[in-house]
Write a protein that holds these residues in place. Structure first.
Motif, PDB file in Angstrom:
ATOM      1  N   ALA A  87     -21.788  91.403-142.754  1.00  0.00           N
ATOM      2  CA  ALA A  87     -21.036  91.772-141.489  1.00  0.00           C
ATOM      3  C   ALA A  87     -20.848  90.533-140.476  1.00  0.00           C
ATOM      4  O   ALA A  87     -20.327  90.855-139.928  1.00  0.00           O
ATOM      5  CB  ALA A  87     -22.339  92.999-141.007  1.00  0.00           C
ATOM      6  N   GLN A 131     -28.056 104.120-139.134  1.00  0.00           N
ATOM      7  CA  GLN A 131     -27.671 102.490-138.681  1.00  0.00           C
ATOM      8  C   GLN A 131     -27.175 101.578-137.738  1.00  0.00           C
ATOM      9  O   GLN A 131     -27.108 100.632-138.079  1.00  0.00           O
ATOM     10  CB  GLN A 131     -26.337 102.673-139.605  1.00  0.00           C
ATOM     11  CG  GLN A 131     -26.862 103.031-141.135  1.00  0.00           C
ATOM     12  CD  GLN A 131     -25.016 103.801-141.871  1.00  0.00           C
ATOM     13  OE1 GLN A 131     -24.826 104.131-141.235  1.00  0.00           O
ATOM     14  NE2 GLN A 131     -25.317 103.553-142.843  1.00  0.00           N
ATOM     15  N   TYR A 188     -34.960  88.603-135.049  1.00  0.00           N
ATOM     16  CA  TYR A 188     -34.474  88.863-136.169  1.00  0.00           C
ATOM     17  C   TYR A 188     -35.420  90.189-137.230  1.00  0.00           C
ATOM     18  O   TYR A 188     -35.586  90.831-137.689  1.00  0.00           O
ATOM     19  CB  TYR A 188     -33.955  87.996-136.687  1.00  0.00           C
ATOM     20  CG  TYR A 188     -32.040  87.267-136.560  1.00  0.00           C
ATOM     21  CD1 TYR A 188     -31.553  88.465-135.810  1.00  0.00           C
ATOM     22  CD2 TYR A 188     -31.606  86.655-137.433  1.00  0.00           C
ATOM     23  CE1 TYR A 188     -30.542  87.454-134.716  1.00  0.00           C
ATOM     24  CE2 TYR A 188     -30.506  86.082-136.535  1.00  0.00           C
ATOM     25  CZ  TYR A 188     -30.322  87.141-135.539  1.00  0.00           C
ATOM     26  OH  TYR A 188     -28.986  86.287-134.735  1.00  0.00           O
ATOM     27  N   ALA A 215     -36.444  93.312-135.561  1.00  0.00           N
ATOM     28  CA  ALA A 215     -34.773  94.418-135.657  1.00  0.00           C
ATOM     29  C   ALA A 215     -34.837  94.326-137.691  1.00  0.00           C
ATOM     30  O   ALA A 215     -34.982  95.918-137.671  1.00  0.00           O
ATOM     31  CB  ALA A 215     -33.819  93.699-135.543  1.00  0.00           C
ATOM     32  N   GLY A 250     -37.944  95.195-139.062  1.00  0.00           N
ATOM     33  CA  GLY A 250     -39.000  95.167-139.198  1.00  0.00           C
ATOM     34  C   GLY A 250     -38.542  97.358-138.425  1.00  0.00           C
ATOM     35  O   GLY A 250     -39.167  98.107-139.363  1.00  0.00           O
ATOM     36  N   ASN A 254     -35.589  98.312-138.284  1.00  0.00           N
ATOM     37  CA  ASN A 254     -34.123  99.433-138.989  1.00  0.00           C
ATOM     38  C   ASN A 254     -33.522  97.955-139.722  1.00  0.00           C
ATOM     39  O   ASN A 254     -33.088  97.632-139.394  1.00  0.00           O
ATOM     40  CB  ASN A 254     -33.475 100.396-137.842  1.00  0.00           C
ATOM     41  CG  ASN A 254     -33.080 100.881-138.676  1.00  0.00           C
ATOM     42  OD1 ASN A 254     -32.678 100.599-139.499  1.00  0.00           O
ATOM     43  ND2 ASN A 254     -31.830 101.846-137.640  1.00  0.00           N
ATOM     44  N   GLU A 314     -31.616  98.302-141.430  1.00  0.00           N
ATOM     45  CA  GLU A 314     -29.583  99.010-142.188  1.00  0.00           C
ATOM     46  C   GLU A 314     -29.125  98.232-141.291  1.00  0.00           C
ATOM     47  O   GLU A 314     -28.136  98.046-140.785  1.00  0.00           O
ATOM     48  CB  GLU A 314     -29.719 100.843-142.533  1.00  0.00           C
ATOM     49  CG  GLU A 314     -28.734 100.667-142.722  1.00  0.00           C
ATOM     50  CD  GLU A 314     -28.165 100.907-144.399  1.00  0.00           C
ATOM     51  OE1 GLU A 314     -29.703  99.478-145.024  1.00  0.00           O
ATOM     52  OE2 GLU A 314     -27.428 100.491-144.976  1.00  0.00           O
ATOM     53  N   ALA A 315     -30.094  99.060-139.674  1.00  0.00           N
ATOM     54  CA  ALA A 315     -29.095  98.438-138.231  1.00  0.00           C
ATOM     55  C   ALA A 315     -29.168  96.948-138.119  1.00  0.00           C
ATOM     56  O   ALA A 315     -27.950  96.041-137.821  1.00  0.00           O
ATOM     57  CB  ALA A 315     -29.541  98.651-136.720  1.00  0.00           C
ATOM     58  N   ALA A 316     -30.577  96.304-138.828  1.00  0.00           N
ATOM     59  CA  ALA A 316     -30.257  94.447-138.920  1.00  0.00           C
ATOM     60  C   ALA A 316     -29.139  93.962-139.252  1.00  0.00           C
ATOM     61  O   ALA A 316     -28.430  93.343-139.131  1.00  0.00           O
ATOM     62  CB  ALA A 316     -31.493  94.238-139.165  1.00  0.00           C
ATOM     63  N   ARG A 317     -29.018  94.441-140.972  1.00  0.00           N
ATOM     64  CA  ARG A 317     -28.300  94.154-141.864  1.00  0.00           C
ATOM     65  C   ARG A 317     -26.788  94.226-141.602  1.00  0.00           C
ATOM     66  O   ARG A 317     -25.768  93.142-141.609  1.00  0.00           O
ATOM     67  CB  ARG A 317     -28.244  95.220-143.699  1.00  0.00           C
ATOM     68  CG  ARG A 317     -27.504  95.065-144.591  1.00  0.00           C
ATOM     69  CD  ARG A 317     -28.044  95.009-145.946  1.00  0.00           C
ATOM     70  NE  ARG A 317     -27.001  96.657-145.973  1.00  0.00           N
ATOM     71  CZ  ARG A 317     -26.365  97.124-145.969  1.00  0.00           C
ATOM     72  NH1 ARG A 317     -25.816  96.551-146.833  1.00  0.00           N
ATOM     73  NH2 ARG A 317     -25.998  97.996-145.930  1.00  0.00           N
ATOM     74  N   LEU A 318     -25.992  95.589-140.963  1.00  0.00           N
ATOM     75  CA  LEU A 318     -25.034  95.596-140.061  1.00  0.00           C
ATOM     76  C   LEU A 318     -24.766  94.654-138.969  1.00  0.00           C
ATOM     77  O   LEU A 318     -23.356  94.746-138.313  1.00  0.00           O
ATOM     78  CB  LEU A 318     -24.552  97.939-139.494  1.00  0.00           C
ATOM     79  CG  LEU A 318     -24.639  98.106-141.235  1.00  0.00           C
ATOM     80  CD1 LEU A 318     -24.648  99.920-140.543  1.00  0.00           C
ATOM     81  CD2 LEU A 318     -23.393  98.014-142.172  1.00  0.00           C
ATOM     82  N   SER A 319     -25.875  94.145-138.163  1.00  0.00           N
ATOM     83  CA  SER A 319     -26.133  93.496-136.892  1.00  0.00           C
ATOM     84  C   SER A 319     -25.401  92.067-137.619  1.00  0.00           C
ATOM     85  O   SER A 319     -25.543  91.196-137.208  1.00  0.00           O
ATOM     86  CB  SER A 319     -26.857  93.618-136.022  1.00  0.00           C
ATOM     87  OG  SER A 319     -26.750  94.920-135.541  1.00  0.00           O
ATOM     88  N   GLY A 320     -25.594  91.864-138.965  1.00  0.00           N
ATOM     89  CA  GLY A 320     -24.755  90.603-139.093  1.00  0.00           C
ATOM     90  C   GLY A 320     -25.946  89.627-139.301  1.00  0.00           C
ATOM     91  O   GLY A 320     -26.206  88.314-139.547  1.00  0.00           O
ATOM     92  N   ILE A 321     -27.229  90.091-140.020  1.00  0.00           N
ATOM     93  CA  ILE A 321     -28.344  89.026-139.534  1.00  0.00           C
ATOM     94  C   ILE A 321     -28.523  89.372-141.286  1.00  0.00           C
ATOM     95  O   ILE A 321     -28.519  89.659-141.980  1.00  0.00           O
ATOM     96  CB  ILE A 321     -29.770  90.626-139.527  1.00  0.00           C
ATOM     97  CG1 ILE A 321     -29.627  90.019-137.627  1.00  0.00           C
ATOM     98  CG2 ILE A 321     -30.988  89.194-139.781  1.00  0.00           C
ATOM     99  CD1 ILE A 321     -30.161  91.114-137.017  1.00  0.00           C
TER     100      ILE A 321
END
Lengths: 509, 390
Positions: free
Chosen positions: A335, A353, B264, B267, B269, B271, B273-280
């Motif tokens: 991402a 997500q 991060y 974030a 902890g 969520n 998935e949301a963290a991953r998709l936010s480029g973390i």
């Protein structure tokens, strides 16, 4: 009281600290009919359903509810009691245990027991019987997590039916279903009607009211606005009742002229990262022009979500094919890479997500953008707040304070927060996976307007949508996917829903 | 915004913090009554804070570990291992290389302690985030490994670690005058920070919060610092380990709120998935959390060695449980995503206050455990109960 009234809700008022969720709501629901419940997010639909299903027990609200001519009092074990009374609910968010089988899920909490031991043969036999009775095409011993969202929804419905429900409440059952699955659901509802089951049907897709319901109650701001036989309603009156104003245009007009091609996908083939032998994309071709909205249509499981998450570097393993942007080949691995190339993704599942629900709105908006406000040692919190404020204003996010938790917002506003997060990255290409799913009519319109504005300002948008009207209403061109393949890119001008469906179902190429 | 509204808002925003502070005060009042006032005498007050330091160093790191949805069971034994390594080097190595130079020996001891802690953190963090073995298992294994390591180094014996200079880390005190200078410095910084923050807010055109509220808040914290210094100056002065802990806690609180790394962690902890998709970069972030945890175990181990003056076989036994309990008492969610350093410090203080008070009352060790366990469960129950009935 007329005998054919199964549920008579009289003057129900429910308040939360500081908020009146339901105010003097009265609805009569006739036996064996399908009764639609219509209203924007926050109109009180969910609250009413939670009262009926015992989540808010008797005594926590004012007013009376008569069920089969006697007063319904759901007290101590209210939720279980509601089920035993024959009031079952299928929630919008699935409530299955992913690691268990279909049968185990359907009989969860009421497994057939002999001498303290579960009788598995009976459990699966009964499961099969229920599934066959309602023509649900799901294997009884499949593990739920291996099923698609559409099938999971069917298991959910089967679970409710297995309780011998006399009233079945469906809370936005079609929000995740494909067109063919919706057709299937409608058939199921007709069957239920023949069996004398009463349905309360909640949806944001207005055309479904006309398709399936016998009468519709419209709620607005916690009050009953009207209850009418569906035959006396039309689209405009429904929308007018819901929002309290005329809304002639469902999709805002635009006058944009897309520019040059900036992004191209050619012969993309990719496999499931967890199951490398399974191709999720099998030859996808499309291009995207600057300032264009490209719609992607396709059934659930056609590979549309897999396509955009693969482009975003977070899903499939690319076997062959190329992705080019501004004539340069991209090799996006994460991402973060995608963002560096100016590609952003508003994901399909807002809560799962898109958002960190327990965190403030502010932190959700800034999450993908901290690089802009931070050196290694310090985040400039004032700059962060200023930027988030600006986004909040641009998107008219209705929140008292950006420090409030994001889960205190309505679905539409939550979605705007996700969009705000991604707009803050200043994307050149904004991918939106079902951006208006579970969003009320008013907020939908605002999201549409925003998309048009972005496109006019030169942002290219890829929009996946389950609603064909939306795809046609918003897109400049439409790509239809079927079985992991792109079935050609159509100019929106003159395209019909039937044409798109034909490609999506593989009847036409 | 008017004053009373803002007061109310601040109160409701921080209700969990106030609850735990009230709980701490309740514990103090109870023990003060039971001990005829001796509990809050300057000497005991001073000791109480000193006693909380070792596990509280661990708790500052544990908050971030738990916030990311992980757990570290090895921290007690890692601190213990560091303490025996430090003792070993003091007893057997430094005096042969740098004879008669205790300050050099002390400095090198600190260096080796931090290094050992951080390296073990690197190892565990790598296995957890890059080799994908669950943290519970890796750190459980780590705990066994370290227990063995302690036995290997000590050979089952006690090693002295009482070089002059080194003992000052946990047993030293600032002279009253230096204590006052430090206190005034802190007060000056608090006010400076308030003024600067208001100026920045005004610059961005935000609604600046009520001036009197800000002054009142700053005065309140200043008063706490000054009262603390006054009380401990009646005994020996500001305790060096408490000062170290305060500095560490402030740094960690800053890291958790004001750096990308900290944000991060929350974030991830909250969520993943949301963290991953936010480029973390989730793997790197979790890896770093464990490295930091290891480093803080190093700090704790050094303070521990200095505190007891020995490296022993039982060093650090059970400290991981105290550290986890401190975090949870302080409002850290075991599900991840939520928790504050400040809360964990109060939690650590409550745990130390209980131990200290019960010891003063001559309650047998067995019953001390029973009381501490019950308090932990009761505290979390109260939190669940009030949240549900809010």
């Amino acid at each position: 009281m007329a005998d054919d009234i199964i549920l008579d809700i009289r003057n129900v008022t429910k308040t939360f600290p500081g908020v009146v969720a339901l105010s003097d709501v009265s609805i009569q629901i006739h036996h064996g009919k399908i009764h639609g419940l219509c209203g924007e997010n926050g109109a009180g639909k969910s609250t009413l359903m939670k009262i009926l299903s015992g989540v808010y027990p008797y005594g926590s609200y004012k007013g009376t509810i008569f069920y089969e001519n006697r007063e319904l009092k759901l007290e101590d074990r209210a939720i279980r009691q509601a089920i035993e009374e024959g009031i079952a609910i299928v929630y919008q968010e699935l409530t299955l245990v992913p690691s268990m089988t279909v049968g185990e899920n359907i009989f969860l909490g009421k497994e057939p027991v002999e001498n303290g031991v579960i009788n598995w043969d009976k459990l699966y036999a009964d499961t099969r019987q229920i599934l066959e009775k309602y023509k649900l095409d799901v294997p009884p011993n499949a593990v739920v997590k291996t099923l698609g969202v559409g099938k999971m929804q069917m298991v959910e419905i089967a679970k409710a039916l297995s309780e011998n429900a006399r009233i079945l409440i469906l809370d936005e059952p079609t929000s995740a279903l494909s067109e063919s699955e919706i057709d299937k659901l409608m058939e199921i509802l007709e069957t239920l009607k023949e069996h004398g089951v009463t349905c309360i049907y909640i949806t944001h897709k207005l055309e479904e009211f006309f398709r399936i319901t016998d009468s519709v109650t419209i709620l607005r701001d916690g009050k009953t606005v009207a209850t009418n036989p569906t035959s006396e309603l039309n689209h405009e009156t429904l929308v007018r009742h819901m929002v309290g104003r005329e809304m002639k245009e469902r999709f805002p007009k635009n006058s944009r002229k897309p520019g040059e091609v900036i992004f191209k996908v050619e012969n993309l083939v990719a496999t499931d990262p967890n199951e490398p032998s399974r191709k999720v994309l099998d030859g996808v071709n499309f291009d995207l022009r600057q300032g264009e909205i490209l719609g992607i249509a396709g059934l659930m499981g056609s590979g549309r979500t897999e396509l955009v998450t693969t482009i975003f570097g977070e899903y499939g393993n690319i076997i062959s094919g190329t992705i080019t942007m501004d004539n340069k080949t991209l090799n996006i691995k994460s991402a973060h890479d995608a963002m560096l190339h100016g590609i952003s993704l508003v994901p399909e599942d807002r809560k799962g997500q898109g958002l960190v629900l327990m965190q403030p709105i502010l932190r959700n908006i800034s999450l993908a953008n901290l690089d802009r406000f931070a050196g290694f040692f310090r985040i400039d919190q004032d700059a962060e707040l200023a930027a988030a404020n600006q986004q909040g204003k641009n998107l008219s996010i209705k929140a008292a304070n950006l420090q409030d938790r994001v889960d205190s917002l309505s679905g539409g506003n939550q979605q705007k927060v996700v969009i705000a997060k991604w707009l803050l990255t200043n994307p050149q290409i904004l991918i939106m996976d079902d951006p208006t799913r579970g969003v009320d009519v008013g907020a939908k319109f605002e999201i549409y307007k925003l998309m048009n504005e972005l496109a006019e300002n030169g942002v290219s948008i890829i929009m996946i949508s389950s609603e064909l009207e939306e795809v046609i209403g918003m897109s400049d061109r439409i790509m239809v996917m079927h079985n992991g393949r792109s079935g050609g890119v159509l100019e929106t001008q003159g395209v019909t829903q039937e044409k798109i469906m034909a490609i999506a179902t593989g009847i036409e190429a | 915004m008017n004053l009373s509204f803002e007061l109310k808002k601040r109160f409701y925003d921080n209700i969990q913090t106030y609850t735990i502070i009230l709980a701490m005060l309740a514990v103090w009042i109870l023990f003060t009554i039971l001990t005829n006032g001796f509990y809050l005498s300057p000497q005991n007050f001073s000791n109480l804070f000193r006693q909380m330091t070792v596990t509280s160093f661990l708790a500052t790191g544990m908050v971030l570990v738990i916030v990311t949805g992980n757990i570290d069971l090895s921290v007690g034994k890692l601190a213990g291992f560091v303490s025996v390594v430090v003792a070993y080097f003091q007893a057997n190595v430094w005096n042969t290389i740098f004879p008669g130079q205790p300050i050099v020996a002390a400095a090198l001891s600190v260096g080796i302690g931090l290094l050992v802690g951080a390296l073990f953190g690197v190892l565990q963090g790598y296995i957890i985030s890059y080799m994908r073995v669950p943290a519970f298992i890796v750190t459980l294994g780590g705990m066994f490994v370290l227990r063995g390591g302690i036995l290997i180094i000590t050979q089952g014996k006690t090693i002295p670690a009482n070089q002059p200079g080194f003992d000052q880390i946990a047993q030293g005190y600032l002279s009253p005058a230096v204590g006052w200078v430090a206190a005034l410095l802190v007060v000056a910084l608090l006010f400076l920070n308030m003024v600067r923050s208001r100026a920045r807010k005004a610059q961005y055109g935000f609604e600046v919060s009520n001036l009197y509220m800000d002054i009142l808040g700053t005065l309140f914290f200043s008063a706490l610092v000054i009262v603390y210094v006054v009380v401990v100056n009646f005994y020996n002065g500001v305790q060096v380990p408490v000062l170290l802990l305060a500095v560490t806690a402030v740094i960690m609180a800053y890291v958790s709120n004001n750096t990308r790394f900290g944000r991060y962690a929350y974030a991830i902890g909250g969520n993943r998935e949301a963290a991953r998709l936010s480029g973390i970069n989730i793997k790197r972030n979790i890896f770093l959390v464990f490295v930091l945890m290891g480093f803080l175990c190093g700090v704790a181990g050094i303070v521990l060695a200095s505190y007891v003056g020995y490296g022993t076989v039982a060093a650090g036994e059970g400290y991981e449980l105290d550290a986890i309990a401190a975090c949870i008492l302080g409002g850290t969610s075991t599900l991840g995503g939520q928790g504050t350093i400040f809360g964990a410090m109060i939690g650590g203080l409550i745990m130390a206050s209980l131990t200290n008070g019960l010891q003063m009352l001559n309650v047998p060790a067995a019953y001390q455990y029973v009381v501490k366990g019950a308090v932990l469960i009761l505290a979390v129950f109260a939190d669940v109960y009030f949240k549900k009935n809010r």
